[in-house]
Design an enzyme around this catalytic site. Structure first.
Site, PDB file in Angstrom:
ATOM      1  N   ASP A 102       0.873  -1.348  -0.072  1.00 29.06           N
ATOM      2  CA  ASP A 102      -0.071   0.103   0.042  1.00 29.06           C
ATOM      3  C   ASP A 102       0.936   1.303   0.172  1.00 29.06           C
ATOM      4  O   ASP A 102       1.881   1.237   0.574  1.00 29.06           O
ATOM      5  CB  ASP A 102      -0.876   0.083   1.243  1.00 29.06           C
ATOM      6  N   ASP A 276      -7.951  -7.184   1.728  1.00 27.99           N
ATOM      7  CA  ASP A 276      -6.991  -7.244   2.944  1.00 27.99           C
ATOM      8  C   ASP A 276      -7.712  -6.663   4.040  1.00 27.99           C
ATOM      9  O   ASP A 276      -8.700  -5.835   4.012  1.00 27.99           O
ATOM     10  CB  ASP A 276      -5.803  -6.419   2.458  1.00 27.99           C
ATOM     11  N   CYS A 314     -12.213 -27.484  10.898  1.00 28.84           N
ATOM     12  CA  CYS A 314     -10.960 -26.992  10.337  1.00 28.84           C
ATOM     13  C   CYS A 314      -9.964 -27.914  10.360  1.00 28.84           C
ATOM     14  O   CYS A 314      -9.474 -28.428  11.425  1.00 28.84           O
ATOM     15  CB  CYS A 314     -10.725 -25.855  11.167  1.00 28.84           C
ATOM     16  N   CYS A 316      -6.695 -27.172  10.272  1.00 29.09           N
ATOM     17  CA  CYS A 316      -5.600 -26.359  10.521  1.00 29.09           C
ATOM     18  C   CYS A 316      -4.966 -26.891  12.059  1.00 29.09           C
ATOM     19  O   CYS A 316      -5.568 -27.914  12.685  1.00 29.09           O
ATOM     20  CB  CYS A 316      -5.627 -25.040  10.900  1.00 29.09           C
ATOM     21  N   CYS A 319      -5.940 -26.330  15.417  1.00 28.23           N
ATOM     22  CA  CYS A 319      -7.666 -27.166  15.712  1.00 28.23           C
ATOM     23  C   CYS A 319      -7.114 -28.755  15.813  1.00 28.23           C
ATOM     24  O   CYS A 319      -7.957 -29.265  16.582  1.00 28.23           O
ATOM     25  CB  CYS A 319      -8.574 -27.012  14.563  1.00 28.23           C
ATOM     26  N   HIS A 345      -4.837 -20.312  13.029  1.00 26.83           N
ATOM     27  CA  HIS A 345      -6.314 -20.670  12.697  1.00 26.83           C
ATOM     28  C   HIS A 345      -7.033 -19.696  11.968  1.00 26.83           C
ATOM     29  O   HIS A 345      -7.640 -19.892  10.856  1.00 26.83           O
ATOM     30  CB  HIS A 345      -6.819 -21.064  14.185  1.00 26.83           C
TER      31      HIS A 345
HETATM   32  C1  LIG Z   1      -9.106  -0.843   7.552  1.00 31.22           C
HETATM   33  N1  LIG Z   1      -9.908   0.091   6.531  1.00 31.22           N
HETATM   34  C2  LIG Z   1      -9.220   0.455   5.523  1.00 31.22           C
HETATM   35  N2  LIG Z   1      -7.759   0.255   5.232  1.00 31.22           N
HETATM   36  C3  LIG Z   1      -7.703   0.860   4.335  1.00 31.22           C
HETATM   37  C4  LIG Z   1      -6.437   1.135   3.264  1.00 31.22           C
HETATM   38  C5  LIG Z   1      -5.268   0.198   3.563  1.00 31.22           C
HETATM   39  C6  LIG Z   1      -4.570   0.437   5.044  1.00 31.22           C
HETATM   40  C7  LIG Z   1      -3.241  -0.463   4.987  1.00 31.22           C
HETATM   41  O1  LIG Z   1      -2.907  -0.327   6.335  1.00 31.22           O
HETATM   42  C8  LIG Z   1      -2.699  -1.578   6.574  1.00 31.22           C
HETATM   43  O2  LIG Z   1      -3.636  -2.219   7.343  1.00 31.22           O
HETATM   44  C9  LIG Z   1      -3.999  -1.484   8.507  1.00 31.22           C
HETATM   45  C10 LIG Z   1      -2.380  -2.417   5.686  1.00 31.22           C
HETATM   46  O3  LIG Z   1      -0.946  -2.165   4.971  1.00 31.22           O
HETATM   47  C11 LIG Z   1      -0.194  -3.453   4.865  1.00 31.22           C
HETATM   48  C12 LIG Z   1      -3.338  -1.818   4.536  1.00 31.22           C
HETATM   49  O4  LIG Z   1      -2.853  -2.162   3.203  1.00 31.22           O
HETATM   50  C13 LIG Z   1      -6.700   2.371   2.473  1.00 31.22           C
HETATM   51  N3  LIG Z   1      -5.419   2.283   1.830  1.00 31.22           N
HETATM   52  C14 LIG Z   1      -5.337   3.397   0.807  1.00 31.22           C
HETATM   53  N4  LIG Z   1      -4.245   3.556   0.145  1.00 31.22           N
HETATM   54  N5  LIG Z   1      -6.414   4.084   0.651  1.00 31.22           N
HETATM   55  C15 LIG Z   1      -7.714   3.793   1.139  1.00 31.22           C
HETATM   56  O5  LIG Z   1      -8.500   4.499   0.581  1.00 31.22           O
HETATM   57  C16 LIG Z   1      -7.679   2.873   2.221  1.00 31.22           C
HETATM   58  C17 LIG Z   1      -8.988   2.625   2.938  1.00 31.22           C
HETATM   59  C18 LIG Z   1      -8.580   1.567   3.884  1.00 31.22           C
HETATM   60  N6  LIG Z   1      -9.816   1.357   4.781  1.00 31.22           N
HETATM   61 ZN   LIG Z   2      -8.163 -24.182  12.781  1.00 28.55          ZN
END
Ligand SMILES: CNc1nc2c(CC[C@H]3O[C@@H](OC)[C@H](OC)[C@@H]3O)c3nc(N)[nH]c(=O)c3cc2[nH]1
Ligand SMILES: [Zn+2]
Length: 382
Positions: A102, A276, A314, A316, A319, A345
């Site tokens: 990201d 994600d 499950c 895994c 479990c 898990h």
């Molecule tokens: C949880 N809700 C949420 N996450 C979001 C993330 C990833 C967060 C990034 O932060 C980390 O997780 C917290 C991860 O990084 C590995 C993820 O890619 C977003 N990233 C971008 N560039 N633009 C968005 O509009 C956006 C909206 C989100 N809403």
């Molecule tokens: Zn499991």
């Protein structure tokens, strides 16, 4: 199987083959320089170059094909140039498969008092040492290239929720200008791709404008951003219904930050291909387990003499080799093995859910799968 199985090369060489469809839902295959990704896919979050508590072998064994890194965290520590000198993120963290990073937009925006947004980019102070940083669209592309990320995300502003239509429009329009700068600064390589991110808050007209602006620029995939920010499931689905019809059929769609199992099922039904979320890993560390009959918290006293496995359905190791009573004990004793076993898990559960969705789409029986999923969740934990 759908006859349009021919891989469709994006503008920067990331192939996406559409293998089957069941209504708006799609079964596909992304081909990257580090291997394939079957879609719909759940991408395991490894923000700072690690999936917390998991070795990469355990992540691979869970069924994950692609993991996430994060520009914001890795640029601050250990630094993108250092990761490049050490061979890139794949070698640094011993993950041989595809990596999506990201851009850091989301993290930096959440540094309320520590950041300043201008047309140029975002200046902010590191939460680690207070050092000033300047993250521009061009720098975000450079960092993700130094990390050797297979799928690069544009630098955007995740519009805060709630936001007025004017606030959402101004935020989205700046993100679209940044997306064009990212596209211009991105170095094309076969097996590597650049994804645009749709913004526009909860406003259908803005979402359409944003989708059309990104298509005009041209990307290998299209993410729906600005969601999972407290809007709730209904509003999130409404935004998907207003956005997905305007996205190209031939490229993958990535819903950022989602979500709970029911959110993922509903979004796959609407045509999302990639997800994600920190939920399986973060909640695993707090004792919350996802099972086929909803989620349960192992800290609850009712488990203290329950010799059954966490989830009898499950396969895994957490479990098959341990009881609920033992998991309960580990969390009460604050033993590090508790979060490790539950994270493992939860990752298996999420990957099994995605495998079930992929098979259901291939077999043209997604509606039956969804009905069965809803029934089991409603039954609750035994
Ligand atoms: C949880 N809700 C949420 N996450 C979001 C993330 C990833 C967060 C990034 O932060 C980390 O997780 C917290 C991860 O990084 C590995 C993820 O890619 C977003 N990233 C971008 N560039 N633009 C968005 O509009 C956006 C909206 C989100 N809403
Ligand atoms: Zn499991």
């Amino acid at each position: 199987m759908n006859d349009s199985a021919a891989p469709v090369a994006g503008k920067t060489g990331l192939e996406f083959a559409l293998l089957a469809e069941d209504g708006p839902a799609r079964r596909g295959l992304i081909t990257t320089a580090h291997g394939p990704v079957k879609t719909p896919a759940f991408m395991t979050v490894g923000t700072a170059g690690t999936v917390k508590g998991m070795t990469t072998e355990q992540v691979q064994a869970s069924g994950a094909e692609i993991i996430l890194g994060n520009t914001y965290h890795l640029m601050l520590r250990p630094g993108a140039e250092r990761v490049a000198r050490l061979g890139g993120l794949h070698r640094f963290m011993n993950w041989p498969g595809p990596i999506l990073t990201d851009s850091g937009g989301y993290q930096v925006m959440s540094l309320q008092e520590l950041r300043k947004i201008t047309e140029e980019g975002v200046t902010f102070r590191s939460h680690l040492d207070g050092e000033r940083h300047n993250l521009t669209p061009e720098r975000a592309m450079e960092i993700q290239a130094l990390l050797d990320s297979n799928i690069t995300m544009v630098l955007d502003e995740c519009t805060p929720f709630p936001a007025t239509e004017t606030e959402a429009r101004e935020s989205m329009e700046r993100s679209m200008r940044w997306a064009a700068r990212c596209r211009a600064a991105f170095t094309q390589r076969p097996g590597y791709g650049l994804f645009g991110i749709v913004q526009g808050g909860v406003y259908p007209a803005l979402r359409r404008t944003s989708a059309e602006a990104l298509i005009e620029i041209g990307f290998d995939g299209y993410a729906v951003g600005g969601l999972a920010v407290g809007e709730g499931q209904e509003a999130m689905f409404d935004v998907l219904d207003a956005t997905i019809p305007h996205l190209p059929r031939a490229q993958p769609r990535y819903l950022m930050g989602i979500g709970k199992p029911a959110d993922i099922v509903g979004a796959v039904q609407r045509g999302i291909d990639m997800f994600d979320c920190v939920l399986p890993t973060r909640s695993g560390r707090t004792g919350q387990a996802f099972t086929r009959r909803g989620s349960i918290n192992l800290r609850n006293a009712r488990h203290q003499e329950d010799q059954r496995p966490l989830d009898p359905d499950c396969p895994c190791p957490s479990c098959s080799d341990y009881s609920r009573a033992y998991l309960h004990h580990l969390f009460k004793a604050k033993e590090m093995l508790g979060p490790i076993l539950l994270t493992r898990h939860n990752l298996h559960y999420y990957q099994e859910l995605m495998a079930g969705l992929r098979q259901a789409i291939e077999d043209q029986r997604l509606d039956d799968f969804v009905a069965g999923f809803a029934r089991q969740e409603a039954e609750g934990d035994i």
